[in-house]
Design a protein around this motif. Structure first.
Motif, PDB file in Angstrom:
ATOM      1  N   MET A  70       0.588  -1.125  -0.069  1.00  0.00           N
ATOM      2  CA  MET A  70       0.065  -0.338  -0.060  1.00  0.00           C
ATOM      3  C   MET A  70       1.557   1.243   0.357  1.00  0.00           C
ATOM      4  O   MET A  70       1.959   1.260   0.403  1.00  0.00           O
ATOM      5  CB  MET A  70      -0.980  -0.054   1.380  1.00  0.00           C
ATOM      6  N   LEU A  71       0.504   2.359  -1.162  1.00  0.00           N
ATOM      7  CA  LEU A  71       0.849   3.380  -0.970  1.00  0.00           C
ATOM      8  C   LEU A  71      -0.157   4.621  -0.828  1.00  0.00           C
ATOM      9  O   LEU A  71      -1.500   4.623  -1.350  1.00  0.00           O
ATOM     10  CB  LEU A  71       2.197   3.631  -2.087  1.00  0.00           C
TER      11      LEU A  71
ATOM     12  N   VAL B  22      -4.245  10.311  -1.855  1.00  0.00           N
ATOM     13  CA  VAL B  22      -3.804   8.934  -2.958  1.00  0.00           C
ATOM     14  C   VAL B  22      -4.129   7.537  -2.352  1.00  0.00           C
ATOM     15  O   VAL B  22      -2.735   8.161  -1.360  1.00  0.00           O
ATOM     16  CB  VAL B  22      -3.695   9.694  -4.517  1.00  0.00           C
ATOM     17  N   GLU B  23      -3.993   6.751  -2.648  1.00  0.00           N
ATOM     18  CA  GLU B  23      -3.767   5.093  -2.107  1.00  0.00           C
ATOM     19  C   GLU B  23      -4.147   4.377  -3.362  1.00  0.00           C
ATOM     20  O   GLU B  23      -4.666   4.632  -3.932  1.00  0.00           O
ATOM     21  CB  GLU B  23      -4.438   4.864  -0.712  1.00  0.00           C
ATOM     22  N   TYR B  24      -2.724   3.486  -3.714  1.00  0.00           N
ATOM     23  CA  TYR B  24      -2.782   2.624  -4.550  1.00  0.00           C
ATOM     24  C   TYR B  24      -1.960   1.054  -4.201  1.00  0.00           C
ATOM     25  O   TYR B  24      -2.147   1.708  -2.763  1.00  0.00           O
ATOM     26  CB  TYR B  24      -1.534   3.204  -5.523  1.00  0.00           C
TER      27      TYR B  24
ATOM     28  N   ALA C 173      10.676   8.330  -6.380  1.00  0.00           N
ATOM     29  CA  ALA C 173       9.723   7.878  -6.995  1.00  0.00           C
ATOM     30  C   ALA C 173       9.649   7.014  -7.850  1.00  0.00           C
ATOM     31  O   ALA C 173      10.652   6.746  -8.550  1.00  0.00           O
ATOM     32  CB  ALA C 173       8.340   9.422  -7.875  1.00  0.00           C
ATOM     33  N   PHE C 174       8.467   6.163  -7.928  1.00  0.00           N
ATOM     34  CA  PHE C 174       8.320   5.025  -9.559  1.00  0.00           C
ATOM     35  C   PHE C 174       7.545   5.705  -9.831  1.00  0.00           C
ATOM     36  O   PHE C 174       6.218   6.718 -10.243  1.00  0.00           O
ATOM     37  CB  PHE C 174       7.405   3.419  -8.807  1.00  0.00           C
TER      38      PHE C 174
ATOM     39  N   LEU D  99       3.933   7.199  -8.486  1.00  0.00           N
ATOM     40  CA  LEU D  99       4.261   6.293  -7.208  1.00  0.00           C
ATOM     41  C   LEU D  99       4.694   7.021  -6.256  1.00  0.00           C
ATOM     42  O   LEU D  99       6.365   6.952  -5.994  1.00  0.00           O
ATOM     43  CB  LEU D  99       4.100   4.725  -7.272  1.00  0.00           C
ATOM     44  N   PRO D 100       5.219   8.027  -5.561  1.00  0.00           N
ATOM     45  CA  PRO D 100       6.163   9.013  -4.624  1.00  0.00           C
ATOM     46  C   PRO D 100       6.851   7.232  -3.622  1.00  0.00           C
ATOM     47  O   PRO D 100       5.228   7.511  -3.047  1.00  0.00           O
ATOM     48  CB  PRO D 100       5.287  10.188  -3.879  1.00  0.00           C
TER      49      PRO D 100
END
Length: 169
Positions: free
Chosen positions: A11-12, A89-91, A123-124, A141-142
Motif C-alpha cells: 500500500m502507498l 491518494v492510495e495505491y 518515485a516509481f 508513485l512517490p
C-alpha cells in the motif's frame, strides 16, 4: 465497485505535492525527448546570428524560450485544474495489478496495461499504454507513500517481476 486487496499487497498513501509532477521532467527519457526540438531551435538561432538574419535568429530564440517555459507551465496548469492530481491518494499493488483510490474515484490496472517502469530517488514512474516511449499517461508513485523501506524493496521486486521481466521476454 470495491477493489479487493490481498494479504501480500503493498500500500502507498500520500497527499500529492507539486514536486511529484516535476519527477516526470527529471526522467532521462523526457530530457532526451526535449533535446531534439531544442537543438533545432538552437541551430536556427546560431545560423540566424552568424548570417545576420534577424528573423531566423528571433524564431530560434523564441522557440528555445517557449520550449523551456511550456513544460513548466503545462505542469502548473495540470496542478491547478485537475483535482485528481491534488487529492490524497492510495495505491495498492499486488500480484494481480495496481489499484488507485481517491475520495470520488477508484480504478484498477492489470499489469499488462503498464508498459514501463522508471525509478528515481523519489518515485516509481509507471508508463501506461502502447506506442512510442514518449506516448501515454504516467502514474507517479512517490516512495514517501510507502510505510517502510521493506515495502519499497517489495514494490521494486513486484514491478521487476510483473513489468520489467515481461519487457525482456
Amino acid at each position: 465497485m470495491a477493489i479487493e486487496t490481498h494479504a501480500d499487497a503493498i500500500m502507498l498513501r500520500w497527499t500529492p505535492e507539486k514536486e511529484d509532477l516535476r519527477e516526470l521532467a527529471r526522467r532521462p527519457a523526457y530530457r532526451r525527448q526535449m533535446v531534439k526540438p531544442m537543438v533545432v531551435a538552437a541551430i536556427l538561432l546560431a545560423v540566424g546570428l552568424v548570417l545576420k538574419l534577424t528573423v531566423l535568429a528571433v524564431v530560434g530564440g523564441v522557440l528555445l524560450l517557449l520550449l523551456g517555459l511550456l513544460s513548466g507551465r503545462a505542469r502548473q496548469l495540470r496542478w491547478n485544474n485537475d483535482p485528481f492530481v491534488r487529492d490524497p491518494v492510495e495505491y495498492v499493488a499486488d500480484k494481480r495489478g495496481l489499484s488507485r483510490r481517491q475520495q470520488d474515484f477508484e480504478c484498477w490496472w492489470g499489469w499488462s496495461r503498464i508498459r514501463d517502469v522508471e525509478e528515481s530517488s523519489r518515485a516509481f514512474i509507471l508508463r501506461l499504454g502502447i506506442g512510442r516511449p514518449s506516448d501515454g499517461p504516467f502514474l507517479i508513485l512517490p516512495k514517501r507513500g510507502l510505510a517502510s523501506a521493506a515495502d519499497e524493496t517489495r514494490l521494486r521486486e513486484l514491478l521487476d517481476a510483473q513489468v520489467r521481466r515481461r519487457q525482456t521476454s
